[in-house]
Design an enzyme around this catalytic site. Sequence first.
Site, PDB file in Angstrom:
ATOM      1  N   GLU A 174       0.802  -1.227   0.000  1.00 38.44           N
ATOM      2  CA  GLU A 174       0.000   0.000   0.000  1.00 38.44           C
ATOM      3  C   GLU A 174       0.839   1.284   0.000  1.00 38.44           C
ATOM      4  OE1 GLU A 174      -3.050  -0.028   2.991  1.00 38.44           O
ATOM      5  OE2 GLU A 174      -3.923  -1.895   2.253  1.00 38.44           O
ATOM      6  N   GLU A 369      -5.043  -8.710   0.821  1.00 34.34           N
ATOM      7  CA  GLU A 369      -5.705  -8.356   2.088  1.00 34.34           C
ATOM      8  C   GLU A 369      -7.182  -8.154   1.830  1.00 34.34           C
ATOM      9  OE1 GLU A 369      -4.203  -5.068   4.436  1.00 34.34           O
ATOM     10  OE2 GLU A 369      -2.127  -5.660   4.034  1.00 34.34           O
TER      11      GLU A 369
END
Length: 480
Positions: A174, A369
């Site tokens: 991320e 995720e």
Amino acid sequence: MNGTSHDGALGRRFPPGFLWGASTSAYQIEGAVDEDGRGRSIWDTFSHTPGKVHGGDTGDIACDSYHRSEDDLGLLTELGVGAYRFSIAWPRVQPSGRGEVNQRGLDYYRSLVARLRDRGIAPVATVYHWELPQALEDQGGWVSRETAQRFAEYAQVLAQELGDQVAMWITLNEPLQAAHQGYRVGTHAPGKTDLAFAAAATHHLLLGHGLALEAMRSVLPADVPVGIALDLHPIRAAGDDAIEVAAVIDAEVNRIFLEPVLHGTYPETARSELLPSAELIEPGDMRAICAPVDFLGLNYYSPHYVRMGDWDDLRQSESALAGHPGVVSYLPPEIPRTVMGWLVEPDGLYDTLRALDLESPGLPIYVTENGCGCDDYVTPEGEVNDVERVDYLRGHLDAAWRAIQDGVNLSGYFHWSLMDNFEWARGYSRRFGLYFVDFGTQRRLPKRSAAVYSRVTRTNVLQLDDDSLVKLSLAQASSG
Ligand code: FCB
């Protein structure tokens, strides 16, 4: 049909070989921050700065997984997963972010990887899950181009030392959150609040990814895949008058990372103050950044809704969208949300997967995720009945299955998280685990979701019951 099929009306069978996993990251679970020569990271500094993390929580002890890794490997075996995504703490391996390797730090991961393999669980390692050595931050952190170079060297050390033992490598986790929360709004380490810093961090994180890809591939066996994990958020316009601005926000949130990685360009539609300026981009940078990845990791949690609104007269569930006067982000009341305030919309996962496949046909995708923050508690009977997480899991696995049915090359799914842990700025106030952690005793307890997930990992089939079908169709109706 990719080998998927219905298994009776209520069963969704995944393709043979579909990789089921669970995810964690080092600072969120390991603790032992002063052991075996580990250096300090920006998260040590940030969490110890008063007012930065809920309740003054830190990762000093976290789940104490550094000392309890054998128990935690046992949880993975109990879950029946075929893969474990964990991250390597840069300051354990290079305490000051450069130069000599700290052997004891490296040995911890060497042993972890070996024990995973002994158990038949594929190790999936994230090189950077936000633990920048503080010594590098002191020299500018990701605002400095130098950090990208240091990162590539560190990545190469890992590839050299553990390369052939790790099944899949993820360069960055991320980068959006690292740049945005870390350097633009300051809610994550290192807590800076400067638009120009964030734009520079954006480019240097991406450059770090590109340089790391090259450096790792120069020493990795050819068949070891390397990718990146991006958090993507479908931007939904509530009202036709918000369609145009939704596209701009999509560029600023999603395409600013996706486009460089896939195509080597920054999206022109994003506001210029968010984009790296021309002088930051040196010849060859964009080529390095868009070197083909072997797979794309998708972290998906929820969509964002935006609409036109009055900043001086905000309605319920609206909040001003910084940088876009007259535009608000909005939580439609008919869509369920988690205690994080994140909307629960499995179709967001389906749509994102379809869009990725359209943009990069056939590129293997892993959901690296996906998960749900809940207010979990242990009942007097000693159980954790996390029905919201069970619904969330079923809804999103159903969406993943539908995407595969429709031709998306989705190769695996990693649930966030294996166990409750240090949830960054929210500290221990938010629980995402399949296992409940009692942070006083460090006891782990399987939640109901762990039982549901382990049935899926063992049978390769998501079994829905009538009740969950009703909930799924309600969720789809409200988001559609
Ligand atoms: C993601 C992070 C992960 C975890 C989840 C809830 O943004 O990558 O570490 O905190 O959110």
